[in-house]
Design a protein around this motif. Structure first.
Motif, short mmCIF file in Angstrom:
data_model
loop_
_atom_site.label_atom_id
_atom_site.label_comp_id
_atom_site.label_asym_id
_atom_site.label_seq_id
_atom_site.Cartn_x
_atom_site.Cartn_y
_atom_site.Cartn_z
N PRO A 135 -24.90 17.00 -3.21
CA PRO A 135 -24.35 16.06 -2.22
C PRO A 135 -22.86 16.24 -1.99
O PRO A 135 -22.31 15.73 -1.03
CB PRO A 135 -24.66 14.69 -2.83
CG PRO A 135 -24.84 14.93 -4.29
CD PRO A 135 -25.38 16.32 -4.42
N SER A 180 -26.98 8.51 -7.43
CA SER A 180 -27.23 8.04 -6.06
C SER A 180 -28.70 7.70 -5.89
O SER A 180 -29.58 8.42 -6.37
CB SER A 180 -26.86 9.13 -5.04
OG SER A 180 -27.21 8.72 -3.73
N TYR A 194 -27.51 16.35 4.13
CA TYR A 194 -28.74 15.67 3.72
C TYR A 194 -29.19 14.68 4.79
O TYR A 194 -30.40 14.54 5.05
CB TYR A 194 -28.51 14.94 2.39
CG TYR A 194 -29.73 14.19 1.92
CD1 TYR A 194 -30.78 14.87 1.30
CD2 TYR A 194 -29.85 12.82 2.09
CE1 TYR A 194 -31.91 14.19 0.89
CE2 TYR A 194 -30.96 12.13 1.68
CZ TYR A 194 -32.00 12.82 1.08
OH TYR A 194 -33.12 12.15 0.68
N ASP A 195 -28.22 14.01 5.39
CA ASP A 195 -28.52 13.00 6.42
C ASP A 195 -29.38 13.59 7.54
O ASP A 195 -30.18 12.88 8.15
CB ASP A 195 -27.22 12.45 6.98
CG ASP A 195 -26.22 12.09 5.89
OD1 ASP A 195 -25.92 10.90 5.72
OD2 ASP A 195 -25.77 13.01 5.18
N SER A 242 -30.12 7.80 -3.02
CA SER A 242 -30.55 8.61 -1.89
C SER A 242 -30.43 10.08 -2.26
O SER A 242 -29.36 10.53 -2.68
CB SER A 242 -29.68 8.32 -0.66
OG SER A 242 -30.07 9.12 0.44
N GLY A 243 -31.54 10.82 -2.12
CA GLY A 243 -31.50 12.23 -2.49
C GLY A 243 -32.88 12.84 -2.52
O GLY A 243 -33.87 12.22 -2.14
N HIS A 273 -23.82 14.99 1.47
CA HIS A 273 -23.88 13.63 1.98
C HIS A 273 -22.65 13.39 2.85
O HIS A 273 -21.52 13.54 2.38
CB HIS A 273 -23.94 12.62 0.83
CG HIS A 273 -25.25 12.62 0.11
ND1 HIS A 273 -25.70 11.55 -0.62
CD2 HIS A 273 -26.23 13.57 0.01
CE1 HIS A 273 -26.90 11.82 -1.15
NE2 HIS A 273 -27.23 13.05 -0.78
#
Length: 318
Positions: free
Chosen positions: A160, A259, A216-217, A261-262, A194
């Motif tokens: 990230p 995190s 990643y988004d 998110s991942g 990220h």
């Protein structure tokens, strides 16, 4: 000395291994001295000064021990016998540091120890697998491969964070900017950044140095695009390739920059498997796992074991 290398022993491996009649575990087949049959050398790094000097969480000193105690208990069978693996030992942090600046200075000592340890245990035909510690250790690993193979190194990183902060003293946030600036790295690719966690300085640095990078988004709608991007990047790399996988990239993984998110563990495994199919792979580095409880150790240790198992199994098949 703030760090020391502790050599492994067969007795130590067996102490970690749950031996059962009628079964053979990797702890019974892995070697502790490099031989002509050695294809992979495992080195553990047990420190968290790199991440803490980059304002990360402690705990990465525990990543390797959580891994090795579980990896040795994987079955030795037709898929992976383990006889091509040598566990040489681990580098351990022996003192604490009162200030970030003192830590940064000590990391230069760690750089030298990692470089010298790898250089004395591997050659052009042996692939090092380095587990634990902070991402700061990517720099001496890359330097070692650069010297041994007498060429620049290409690096692919699932992370990230790009870890290309300014050369402000060594820490886990700048191994690749140092490697690029000092000429050890030819091509650096980082996948899955990220958007909100990389400074404009870092984004500008990546562009200025022609470093391919994705976010990643942008994978949230089509996660399979990651696998295509991995294959495309590996195909255009011409030098020996270093595989970097920061455990921060995995959602909910106990790590230095946790995190929610991942990627999933299985997506991280797929990343390693795709990369390992290349005949240009020079090393595998799995840093930043930072367990601080028994349950977290189980999660980090088992995840690292799957990743290393996948890597070695695929490499032996190609």
């Amino acid at each position: 000395m703030h760090f020391q290398f502790i050599p492994s022993s067969q007795e130590q491996l067996l102490n970690w291994t749950s031996v059962r009649n009628g079964e053979t575990k990797l702890g019974q087949t892995i070697k502790t001295e490099v031989s002509t049959n050695t294809r992979f050398v495992i080195l553990g790094i047990e420190e968290s000064m790199g991440p803490q000097s980059n304002f990360g969480l402690p705990g990465s000193e525990n990543g390797f021990s959580s891994f090795i105690k579980r990896f040795v208990n994987i079955q030795s069978n037709q898929f992976l016998a383990g006889t091509e693996i040598c566990y040489i030992g681990s580098i351990q942090q022996t003192t604490e540091f009162s200030t970030v600046e003192n830590g940064k200075k000590a990391i230069e000592e760690l750089d030298s120890l990692v470089h010298n340890t790898l250089s004395s245990h591997i050659n052009d035909s042996i692939i090092p697998i380095v587990i634990g510690g902070g991402h700061n250790n990517a720099y001496p690993i890359i330097k070692s491969l650069h010297v041994i193979k007498n060429t620049k190194i290409d690096v692919i990183n699932l992370d990230p964070h790009a870890d290309c902060r300014a050369s402000e003293g060594r820490h886990s946030g700048n191994p690749f900017s140092y490697g690029l600036t000092e000429g050890f790295i030819e091509k650096y690719t980082v996948l899955g950044l990220h958007m909100g966690y990389n400074s404009q300085f870092i984004l500008d640095f990546l562009t200025k140095n022609n470093c391919n990078h994705t976010f990643y988004d942008n994978y949230l709608i089509d996660r399979k695009q990651l696998f295509l991007d991995i294959q495309n990047e590996i195909e255009i790399m011409q030098n020996p390739i270093g595989i970097e996988l920061d455990l921060d990239a995995i959602a909910f993984m106990p790590s230095s920059a946790f995190s929610p998110s991942g990627w999933t563990v299985d997506e991280a495994r797929a990343y390693v498997q795709i990369c390992a199919q290349s005949d240009k792979i020079g090393y595998l580095h799995l840093p930043e796992g930072a367990p601080t409880t028994l349950q977290e150790e189980k999660v980090v240790g088992k995840t690292l074991s799957y990743l290393v198992y996948d890597f070695i199994r695929i490499k032996l098949a190609h």
